[in-house]
Motif scaffolding. Sequence first.
Motif, PDB file in Angstrom:
ATOM      1  N   GLY A 178      24.327  62.666  29.283  1.00 28.49           N
ATOM      2  CA  GLY A 178      25.291  63.239  28.354  1.00 28.49           C
ATOM      3  C   GLY A 178      24.927  64.623  27.869  1.00 28.49           C
ATOM      4  O   GLY A 178      25.770  65.318  27.289  1.00 28.49           O
ATOM      5  N   ASP A 179      23.664  65.078  28.078  1.00 29.74           N
ATOM      6  CA  ASP A 179      23.275  66.439  27.702  1.00 29.74           C
ATOM      7  C   ASP A 179      24.062  67.452  28.535  1.00 29.74           C
ATOM      8  O   ASP A 179      24.335  67.231  29.715  1.00 29.74           O
ATOM      9  CB  ASP A 179      21.781  66.662  27.938  1.00 29.74           C
ATOM     10  N   ARG A 180      24.412  68.568  27.908  1.00 30.68           N
ATOM     11  CA  ARG A 180      25.070  69.663  28.633  1.00 30.68           C
ATOM     12  C   ARG A 180      23.996  70.654  29.066  1.00 30.68           C
ATOM     13  O   ARG A 180      23.235  71.160  28.245  1.00 30.68           O
ATOM     14  CB  ARG A 180      26.118  70.341  27.767  1.00 30.68           C
ATOM     15  N   VAL A 230      27.130  68.375  33.024  1.00 30.23           N
ATOM     16  CA  VAL A 230      26.705  67.325  32.114  1.00 30.23           C
ATOM     17  C   VAL A 230      25.808  66.351  32.870  1.00 30.23           C
ATOM     18  O   VAL A 230      26.151  65.893  33.965  1.00 30.23           O
ATOM     19  CB  VAL A 230      27.919  66.584  31.521  1.00 30.23           C
ATOM     20  N   GLN A 269      21.767  71.501  25.899  1.00 28.10           N
ATOM     21  CA  GLN A 269      22.378  71.182  24.615  1.00 28.10           C
ATOM     22  C   GLN A 269      22.428  69.671  24.484  1.00 28.10           C
ATOM     23  O   GLN A 269      23.082  68.982  25.263  1.00 28.10           O
ATOM     24  CB  GLN A 269      23.802  71.771  24.519  1.00 28.10           C
ATOM     25  N   ARG A 270      21.690  69.143  23.507  1.00 27.15           N
ATOM     26  CA  ARG A 270      21.580  67.705  23.357  1.00 27.15           C
ATOM     27  C   ARG A 270      22.916  67.058  23.011  1.00 27.15           C
ATOM     28  O   ARG A 270      23.711  67.592  22.252  1.00 27.15           O
ATOM     29  CB  ARG A 270      20.567  67.364  22.262  1.00 27.15           C
ATOM     30  N   ASN A 271      23.145  65.889  23.618  1.00 28.08           N
ATOM     31  CA  ASN A 271      24.332  65.109  23.301  1.00 28.08           C
ATOM     32  C   ASN A 271      24.068  64.362  22.006  1.00 28.08           C
ATOM     33  O   ASN A 271      23.151  63.539  21.929  1.00 28.08           O
ATOM     34  CB  ASN A 271      24.620  64.126  24.433  1.00 28.08           C
TER      35      ASN A 271
END
Length: 232
Positions: A137-139, A199, A229-231
């Motif tokens: 799920g992290d971008r 993602v 970028q953390r989910n």
Amino acid sequence: MHYRSALWLGFLGGALALPSLPLKADTIRLKNGQTVIGKIVRYENRRFVIVYERSSPATQATIALEDIESVEFDGRPLPPGYAGGGRDDQPSNPPEPPRRDPPPARVPPTTTGGLTQTVSVSAREDWTYTQLDVRRGDRIRVSARGIVRLDSRRQSPPDGIADDDPDKLMPGRPTGGLIAVIGDDNNDFIFIGSSREFVAQRSGKLYLSVNEGDLSDNSGSYEARVEVQRNP
């Protein structure tokens, strides 16, 4: 994951036998401005093998001599195979006094919950660990620059070149292009090129490499900037 050398298997599994590390550290400064700190355990074929400082389990990397600006030894004997003093056996700049800079891989999270890392991706190595562990799920945003040589006559930017290579890991993508994978047991490769945002579909260590089958005659490296970028 598809492995292209026995050395890479030893690196991932921790099976490569290494001596216990003292607290002293060596410093390698790269021509792209990065600094790598750890213990140099071997020098052969114009390449240094270094074990990262304070890494558990021990993590090692192989750095080509042509990518190095200078090398500093922390008062220890030189590694096997490295005589020093010769024009062909060491970087052009003489060693400077030892410094205690932190390794570049240890980048703390930003206030927005993201991680940023700049990595030198050697064209001769199977995979380069970005020192970033991502979660599903992290971008992830990757941008790259530089030119690598695929042999004596071909060179490639991160976007790759239109050249046939039946052994490359992503057959439908340009030869020599920058690629990624998440985890060391995964064949779901991701083509990056000069820029890509995606993602993460799974959690694991993020690796970068060059989309080519035979890396033994390659030289040079790409400089890749990775932002995670953390989910929430």
